[in-house]
Design a protein around this motif. Structure first.
Motif, PDB file in Angstrom:
ATOM      1  N   THR A  39       0.790  -1.204   0.040  1.00 36.44           N
ATOM      2  CA  THR A  39      -0.125   0.126  -0.057  1.00 36.44           C
ATOM      3  C   THR A  39       1.028   1.078  -0.050  1.00 36.44           C
ATOM      4  O   THR A  39       1.531   1.198   0.765  1.00 36.44           O
ATOM      5  N   ILE A  40       0.772   2.151  -1.044  1.00 33.50           N
ATOM      6  CA  ILE A  40       1.511   3.336  -1.003  1.00 33.50           C
ATOM      7  C   ILE A  40       0.667   4.483  -0.820  1.00 33.50           C
ATOM      8  O   ILE A  40      -0.502   4.572  -1.214  1.00 33.50           O
ATOM      9  N   ILE A  41       0.866   5.132   0.410  1.00 30.86           N
ATOM     10  CA  ILE A  41       0.159   6.394   0.820  1.00 30.86           C
ATOM     11  C   ILE A  41       1.096   7.644   0.229  1.00 30.86           C
ATOM     12  O   ILE A  41       1.948   7.820   0.704  1.00 30.86           O
ATOM     13  N   GLY A  42       0.132   8.279  -0.623  1.00 36.64           N
ATOM     14  CA  GLY A  42       0.765   9.845  -0.981  1.00 36.64           C
ATOM     15  C   GLY A  42       0.152  10.943  -0.085  1.00 36.64           C
ATOM     16  O   GLY A  42      -0.902  10.887   0.037  1.00 36.64           O
ATOM     17  N   VAL A  76      12.872  14.707  -8.318  1.00 36.54           N
ATOM     18  CA  VAL A  76      11.532  14.030  -8.385  1.00 36.54           C
ATOM     19  C   VAL A  76      11.943  12.576  -9.306  1.00 36.54           C
ATOM     20  O   VAL A  76      11.819  11.400  -8.819  1.00 36.54           O
ATOM     21  N   HIS A  77      12.384  12.769 -10.401  1.00 36.81           N
ATOM     22  CA  HIS A  77      12.578  11.505 -11.446  1.00 36.81           C
ATOM     23  C   HIS A  77      13.597  10.536 -10.539  1.00 36.81           C
ATOM     24  O   HIS A  77      13.252   9.131 -10.538  1.00 36.81           O
ATOM     25  N   LEU A 136      13.373   5.512  -4.352  1.00 32.11           N
ATOM     26  CA  LEU A 136      12.455   5.091  -3.576  1.00 32.11           C
ATOM     27  C   LEU A 136      11.886   3.688  -3.865  1.00 32.11           C
ATOM     28  O   LEU A 136      11.739   3.041  -3.028  1.00 32.11           O
ATOM     29  N   ALA A 137      11.583   3.721  -5.169  1.00 33.07           N
ATOM     30  CA  ALA A 137      11.066   2.391  -5.703  1.00 33.07           C
ATOM     31  C   ALA A 137      11.839   1.163  -5.583  1.00 33.07           C
ATOM     32  O   ALA A 137      11.550   0.172  -5.172  1.00 33.07           O
ATOM     33  N   GLY A 159       3.466  13.622  -4.710  1.00 29.85           N
ATOM     34  CA  GLY A 159       4.185  13.457  -6.222  1.00 29.85           C
ATOM     35  C   GLY A 159       5.147  12.490  -6.267  1.00 29.85           C
ATOM     36  O   GLY A 159       5.322  12.466  -7.705  1.00 29.85           O
ATOM     37  N   HIS A 160       5.650  11.687  -5.628  1.00 29.36           N
ATOM     38  CA  HIS A 160       6.332  10.555  -5.919  1.00 29.36           C
ATOM     39  C   HIS A 160       5.460   9.217  -6.324  1.00 29.36           C
ATOM     40  O   HIS A 160       6.084   8.370  -7.078  1.00 29.36           O
TER      41      HIS A 160
END
Length: 261
Positions: free
Chosen positions: A7-10, A186-187, A193-194, A212-213
């Motif tokens: 689960t990714i929480i932005g 960002v990029h 992070l991934a 944003g990520h």
């Protein structure tokens, strides 16, 4: 890490709703590990703040120039002020959602994975990639944002920042305004992070990252073959500065401190 169990929480870093969303998800899912968008240094500072420990973070101008960190110091100071200003406007301290995640994990005895790249590495890579004109343009944009307080207070709606359509618009604007900074902040960090998430040796994971990520992280997780080696994203190329430029830039943070503090 099982993709289907992730689960990714932005989040917005100065959002009360994000704090509640993060804590609720951790308590409801009780994951095996929680990954947070912090490096070791920022995690340690947050933990000390949580314990009420104050640190003297002052650094002399002589040391800044000697260590060739004028640009790094200035950008860090400006960005820190800007985020704190937004946090004060909405009455939420920057990083509160990360504190919420830490508190929930400690309450449930859930381990934490620190997945962000060291902040000084990120900022130094950004500065090294930027040309002189791009640095001046980026600096002007930051200073304009700080001095334009009325517009910020009138238009700021933190929760809107988490809307996918708004995120896309903001990222495109950021990319157009400063492509080198966008690439690094960002990029590259999406990839980092991934990659760190994929290294987590647990199945059920909650990852707490800036909104944003989230899209970029998900693209890399769906296509892991496109990920660059993380070691390549940690390299800092040394660049020799021109003394008069360093002296000139050293005056900017001094003036900034005098004006605002």
């Amino acid at each position: 890490m099982k993709r289907e169990c992730l689960t990714i929480i932005g989040t917005a870093h100065v959002s009360a709703d994000s704090v509640n969303e993060v804590k609720d998800a951790i308590y409801e899912q009780h994951p095996e590990v929680v990954a947070i968008e912090l490096d070791r240094g920022r995690y340690t500072r947050l933990k000390k703040e949580m314990m009420g420990i104050e640190e003297d973070d002052s650094i002399s101008v002589t040391q800044i120039i000697k260590e060739n960190k004028v640009g790094l110091f200035f950008v860090t100071t400006i960005l820190g002020y800007f985020q704190s200003k937004i946090g004060a406007d909405v009455d939420v301290k920057p990083g509160s959602e990360m504190v919420g995640a830490i508190e929930a994990c400690e309450d449930l005895n859930i381990p934490i994975a620190l997945i962000d790249r060291e902040i000084n590495t990120t900022l130094q890579r950004a500065l090294n990639k930027m040309g002189f004109m791009e640095k001046m343009k980026f600096l002007f944009g930051l200073l304009t944002s700080i001095f334009d307080k009325d517009e910020l207070e009138d238009e700021l709606d933190i929760e809107d920042l988490k809307d996918p359509e708004n995120i896309d618009d903001l990222m495109e604007m950021f990319k157009d305004e400063s492509p080198s900074v966008y690439e690094v902040l960002v990029h590259e960090r999406d990839a980092y992070l991934a990659g760190k998430i994929l290294q987590i040796p647990y199945d059920h994971v909650i990852a707490v990252v800036g909104a944003g990520h989230k899209p970029g992280i998900e693209r890399y997780l769906d296509n892991p073959e496109t990920l660059p080696p993380l070691s390549e994203l940690e390299i800092i190329d040394d660049k020799n500065g021109i003394p008069w430029v360093k002296i000139f830039l050293a005056m900017i943070p001094i003036l900034f401190v005098v004006i605002f503090f």
